[in-house]
Design an enzyme around this catalytic site. Structure first.
Site, mmCIF file in Angstrom:
data_model
loop_
_atom_site.group_PDB
_atom_site.id
_atom_site.type_symbol
_atom_site.label_atom_id
_atom_site.label_comp_id
_atom_site.label_asym_id
_atom_site.label_seq_id
_atom_site.Cartn_x
_atom_site.Cartn_y
_atom_site.Cartn_z
ATOM 1 N N CYS A 1 0.840 -1.196 0.000
ATOM 2 C CA CYS A 1 0.000 0.000 0.000
ATOM 3 C C CYS A 1 0.875 1.246 0.000
ATOM 4 C CB CYS A 1 -0.919 -0.012 1.237
ATOM 5 S SG CYS A 1 -2.153 1.315 1.240
ATOM 6 N N CYS B 1 -1.801 3.939 7.159
ATOM 7 C CA CYS B 1 -2.824 4.085 8.195
ATOM 8 C C CYS B 1 -2.392 3.340 9.451
ATOM 9 C CB CYS B 1 -4.157 3.542 7.699
ATOM 10 S SG CYS B 1 -4.745 4.382 6.204
ATOM 11 N N CYS C 1 -4.171 -0.069 10.333
ATOM 12 C CA CYS C 1 -4.331 -1.073 9.270
ATOM 13 C C CYS C 1 -4.224 -2.488 9.830
ATOM 14 C CB CYS C 1 -3.272 -0.860 8.190
ATOM 15 S SG CYS C 1 -3.375 -2.067 6.833
#
Length: 347
Positions: free
Chosen positions: A69, A73, A76
C-alpha cells in the site's frame, strides 16, 4: 548446573533451526503455488481435518491479492508483511474454483489494489469475474489515491461497486491517521472518484474506521452530500500480528475506542440512512477473507490463522478453517442488493 546450561543451549539451537526451516518452507511454497503445485505448508496447519460440519457456501468472498500500500494508516489490519502477488492466470484459476463452489460476490482489496501494475492487474480480474464467470457482483475497496479515469473507461462497465476509504473530512485528521501520501489531498481524490463513479455508472460506497482521532467528528452533512449507496462504519479492530503484538507492522492500540464510544458515534449519525455499522464482534467472524496465497484467514482468535490454499486442497477443504460465521454475516447485512443492475440508481 552444567546439564541445565547445556539443555538451555540445546533448546535455543533447536528453536533457531526450526525458524530457519519454517522460512525455507514459506519461500518454497510461494514457488509451488505459482507453478500450480503444493501450497499446504504455507499455512502451517497440520493435515488433520476438522470435525464434519455443514458445508459452507462462499457466497461473498474478500480477496486481498496484495498487501502492499502507498498509505500508512496506523490502524491497518492487513499490512505489507509480504510483497507476493499470484500470477494472473493462477488467480483466475482460484476465482473459478470459488465460482464453482457457489460464490456470487467477489470483493478485491489489499493493501491498495490499484497499486499493482497501476491497476491493470485488478482491472483484468474485475473483467474476468464479470464477463467470464458472470458473477452477480464485483466490487473493489480502495483508498482512491491511485485511480485514474482511464481505468473507468477500460473496466468501469464490469464493476458493480467501488468503495473508497475515508475516515475524516478534515485533512489534518487524515494525516494524523496516516491516510495520506505526500501532498496529495485525500478528500480531493474522494470527490473525484465519486464523480467518475457517476459518470461511468459504478455504485459508489464509503468505508470509515472510527477511532480516537475521529470519534468526535460529525460527518453527517458530508456523507449525505456524497450520497453513497452504503456507508460502512467500522469500529477500529486489533488483530495480533498485523496491528498489535511483537510481530506487527502497526501499533493500533492508540486508535482503539470502546463499544460505548462507537455506539455514541452511531447515535449521532442515526439520521444517515445509508449507514451500515460494524462492531468488532461483527467484523471478526463474518467475513470470508482470502490472502495473497488464496488461503482463508480465520480471525476468530484475534489474529489471522491461515488455512491451506484453495489452489492446493480446494474450496471445500480450505473453508473449514475460515472461522466464518454465516449467521453473523447475515445479521450484519452482508447479503444485500449488490448488483448495480438491480439497484435502480439514477446515473
Amino acid at each position: 548446573m552444567v546439564p541445565v546450561m547445556f539443555l538451555r543451549f540445546w533448546i535455543a539451537i533447536k528453536s533457531m533451526i526450526s525458524s530457519l526451516i519454517s522460512n525455507f518452507h514459506l519461500r518454497s511454497d510461494e514457488r509451488s503455488i505459482v507453478q500450480g503445485g503444493r501450497a499446504s505448508s504455507v499455512s502451517g496447519i497440520p493435515d488433520t481435518k476438522k470435525e464434519e460440519r455443514p458445508a459452507t457456501t462462499p457466497t461473498s468472498v474478500n480477496y486481498h491479492f496484495t498487501r502492499k500500500c502507498n498509505y500508512k494508516c496506523g490502524f491497518c489490519f492487513h499490512t505489507a508483511k509480504t510483497s507476493f502477488v499470484l500470477p494472473l492466470e493462477v488467480a483466475k484459476k482460484g476465482l473459478t474454483l470459488l465460482k464453482e463452489a457457489g460464490m456470487e460476490k467477489i470483493n478485491f482489496s489489499g493493501g491498495e489494489p490499484f497499486l499493482h501494475e497501476k491497476g491493470d492487474f485488478l482491472g483484468r480480474l474485475v473483467q474476468f469475474c464479470k464477463v467470464d464467470l458472470q458473477l452477480p457482483s464485483v466490487s473493489v475497496v480502495s483508498n482512491g489515491s491511485m485511480i485514474k479515469e482511464n481505468w473507468f473507461r477500460k473496466y468501469g462497465e464490469h464493476l458493480d461497486i467501488l468503495a473508497v476509504s475515508c475516515d475524516s473530512f478534515n485533512e489534518d485528521t487524515n494525516k494524523l491517521i496516516g491516510r495520506t501520501q505526500g501532498r496529495k489531498s485525500h478528500l480531493d481524490n474522494l470527490y473525484r472518484v465519486r464523480d467518475w463513479c457517476r459518470q461511468y455508472k459504478v455504485a459508489f460506497k464509503i468505508n470509515s474506521v472510527i477511532n480516537t482521532f475521529n470519534i468526535d467528528e460529525d460527518m453527517a452533512e458530508q456523507i449525505t452530500h456524497l450520497n453513497p449507496v452504503r456507508w460502512k462504519v467500522f469500529q477500529c479492530l486489533l488483530i495480533f500480528g498485523e496491528n498489535a503484538g511483537e510481530d506487527a507492522l502497526r501499533e493500533a492500540e492508540r486508535f482503539v475506542i470502546s463499544p460505548e464510544q462507537f455506539q455514541d458515534f452511531l447515535d449521532r449519525h442515526s439520521s444517515v440512512t445509508c449507514l451500515v455499522p460494524e462492531s468488532n464482534q461483527k467484523m471478526r467472524d463474518s467475513y470470508l477473507i482470502l490472502d495473497e496465497y488464496m488461503r482463508f484467514l480465520d480471525c476468530t482468535g484475534g489474529r489471522k490463522d491461515p488455512s491451506k490454499s484453495i489452489l492446493d486442497v480446494g474450496v471445500g477443504e480450505a473453508i473449514c478453517f475460515s472461522g466464518f460465521d454465516e449467521k453473523m454475516f447475515l445479521k450484519r447485512g452482508g447479503k444485500y442488493v449488490w448488483s448495480k443492475a438491480d439497484m435502480g440508481l439514477e446515473w
